[in-house]
Scaffold this motif. Structure first.
Motif, short mmCIF file in Angstrom:
data_model
loop_
_atom_site.label_atom_id
_atom_site.label_comp_id
_atom_site.label_asym_id
_atom_site.label_seq_id
_atom_site.Cartn_x
_atom_site.Cartn_y
_atom_site.Cartn_z
N GLN A 32 14.70 -6.38 8.35
CA GLN A 32 15.70 -5.92 9.31
C GLN A 32 17.05 -5.72 8.62
OE1 GLN A 32 16.12 -8.47 12.72
NE2 GLN A 32 17.65 -7.17 13.68
N ASP A 33 17.42 -6.64 7.74
CA ASP A 33 18.69 -6.52 7.01
C ASP A 33 18.72 -5.27 6.14
OD1 ASP A 33 19.41 -8.92 8.17
OD2 ASP A 33 19.13 -10.11 6.35
N TRP A 34 17.56 -4.86 5.65
CA TRP A 34 17.46 -3.68 4.79
C TRP A 34 17.25 -2.39 5.57
CZ3 TRP A 34 13.28 -6.15 1.21
CH2 TRP A 34 13.87 -7.12 0.39
N GLY A 35 17.13 -2.48 6.89
CA GLY A 35 16.84 -1.30 7.69
C GLY A 35 15.43 -0.81 7.47
N ALA A 36 14.48 -1.74 7.39
CA ALA A 36 13.10 -1.40 7.05
C ALA A 36 12.13 -1.90 8.11
CB ALA A 36 12.73 -2.02 5.70
N THR A 37 10.97 -1.27 8.14
CA THR A 37 9.84 -1.73 8.95
C THR A 37 8.61 -1.70 8.07
OG1 THR A 37 9.33 0.51 9.73
CG2 THR A 37 10.80 -0.82 11.11
N HIS A 38 7.56 -2.40 8.49
CA HIS A 38 6.34 -2.41 7.69
C HIS A 38 5.15 -2.04 8.55
CE1 HIS A 38 4.44 -6.13 9.20
NE2 HIS A 38 5.68 -6.53 9.37
N PHE A 39 4.08 -1.65 7.88
CA PHE A 39 2.85 -1.24 8.54
C PHE A 39 1.70 -1.66 7.64
CE2 PHE A 39 -0.01 1.22 10.98
CZ PHE A 39 -0.87 1.86 10.08
N CYS A 40 0.65 -2.21 8.22
CA CYS A 40 -0.54 -2.59 7.47
C CYS A 40 -1.76 -2.00 8.16
CB CYS A 40 -0.71 -4.10 7.42
SG CYS A 40 0.63 -4.99 6.66
N SER A 41 -2.72 -1.54 7.38
CA SER A 41 -4.00 -1.10 7.94
C SER A 41 -5.07 -1.31 6.88
CB SER A 41 -3.95 0.36 8.38
OG SER A 41 -3.93 1.23 7.27
N SER A 42 -6.30 -1.38 7.34
CA SER A 42 -7.41 -1.55 6.39
C SER A 42 -8.63 -0.82 6.90
CB SER A 42 -7.73 -3.03 6.19
OG SER A 42 -8.21 -3.60 7.39
N GLY A 43 -9.48 -0.51 5.97
CA GLY A 43 -10.76 0.11 6.26
C GLY A 43 -11.77 -0.41 5.25
N ARG A 44 -12.92 0.18 5.25
CA ARG A 44 -13.95 -0.25 4.31
C ARG A 44 -13.56 -0.06 2.86
NH1 ARG A 44 -18.01 -1.88 6.82
NH2 ARG A 44 -18.40 -0.92 8.79
N GLU A 45 -12.80 0.98 2.59
CA GLU A 45 -12.54 1.34 1.20
C GLU A 45 -11.08 1.26 0.79
OE1 GLU A 45 -14.33 5.15 1.23
OE2 GLU A 45 -16.33 4.32 1.51
N GLN A 46 -10.21 0.86 1.70
CA GLN A 46 -8.80 0.76 1.31
C GLN A 46 -8.06 -0.22 2.22
OE1 GLN A 46 -7.02 4.60 1.79
NE2 GLN A 46 -6.72 4.37 3.96
N THR A 47 -7.00 -0.77 1.68
CA THR A 47 -6.06 -1.56 2.44
C THR A 47 -4.68 -1.00 2.12
OG1 THR A 47 -7.43 -3.53 2.41
CG2 THR A 47 -5.09 -3.86 2.81
N LEU A 48 -3.89 -0.77 3.15
CA LEU A 48 -2.58 -0.15 2.99
C LEU A 48 -1.50 -1.07 3.53
CD1 LEU A 48 -0.81 2.43 2.46
CD2 LEU A 48 -1.29 3.05 4.83
N CYS A 50 2.55 -0.79 3.83
CA CYS A 50 3.56 0.26 3.70
C CYS A 50 4.91 -0.22 4.21
CB CYS A 50 3.08 1.47 4.50
SG CYS A 50 4.16 2.89 4.42
N LEU A 51 5.97 0.22 3.56
CA LEU A 51 7.33 -0.04 4.02
C LEU A 51 8.01 1.30 4.32
CD1 LEU A 51 8.83 -2.65 1.52
CD2 LEU A 51 8.14 -3.04 3.88
N ASP A 52 8.67 1.39 5.44
CA ASP A 52 9.63 2.45 5.71
C ASP A 52 10.98 1.80 5.51
OD1 ASP A 52 7.83 4.47 6.41
OD2 ASP A 52 7.71 3.74 8.47
N ILE A 53 11.73 2.29 4.51
CA ILE A 53 12.95 1.59 4.10
C ILE A 53 14.03 2.59 3.74
CG2 ILE A 53 12.22 1.40 1.68
CD1 ILE A 53 13.40 -1.51 1.77
N LEU A 54 15.28 2.21 3.97
CA LEU A 54 16.40 3.07 3.61
C LEU A 54 16.47 3.20 2.08
CD1 LEU A 54 19.05 1.67 6.12
CD2 LEU A 54 17.75 3.80 6.31
N ARG A 55 16.78 4.40 1.63
CA ARG A 55 16.78 4.71 0.20
C ARG A 55 17.55 3.72 -0.67
NH1 ARG A 55 15.68 9.96 -2.28
NH2 ARG A 55 15.27 10.46 -0.12
N PRO A 56 18.74 3.25 -0.27
CA PRO A 56 19.45 2.31 -1.15
C PRO A 56 18.71 0.99 -1.38
CG PRO A 56 20.95 3.19 0.53
CD PRO A 56 19.56 3.63 0.90
N ASN A 57 17.73 0.69 -0.53
CA ASN A 57 17.02 -0.59 -0.62
C ASN A 57 15.61 -0.47 -1.17
OD1 ASN A 57 19.24 -2.02 0.50
ND2 ASN A 57 18.65 -1.30 2.52
#
Length: 105
Positions: A32-48, A50-57
């Motif tokens: 939150q301090d960095w202006g970011a959010t996160h997302f996680c997902s998984s499937g049989r062949e991958q786990t992701l 991810c961060l959505d974050i402001l460029r300076p951070n």
């Protein structure tokens, strides 16, 4: 049989405690301090994870991704909470999804 749900558990454990950040609340506050959010997902062949974050951070975000992927604490209480959540999610699965899972085993 013991490995069923491993990818899902890995997904559920994303962005929890690390050596430097003691719990998921500390990580959420940092994001939150960095202006970011996160997302996680998984499937049989991958786990992701991810961060959505402001460029300076971005550098800070990459350090956090390193911590959560390479240095998680995997505290017993967090693992049990994730397993409970997975159990409740499984109860809500549509029959078509259960059939697809059974075919893969």
């Amino acid at each position: 049989e013991e490995q069923v749900g491993t990818a899902h558990l890995t997904e559920m454990m994303g962005f929890h405690s690390t050596r430097l950040l003691p719990d998921s609340q500390a990580i959420q506050q940092q994001l939150q301090d960095w202006g970011a959010t996160h997302f996680c997902s998984s499937g049989r062949e991958q786990t992701l994870w991810c961060l959505d974050i402001l460029r300076p951070n971005v550098d800070k975000g990459m350090q956090l991704l390193q911590q959560v992927t390479l240095e998680p604490l995997l505290r017993a209480d967090e693992v049990e909470d994730a397993k409970q959540t997975m159990h409740y999610q499984a109860l809500e699965m549509m029959p078509e999804m259960l059939l697809g899972e059974a075919v893969q085993q």
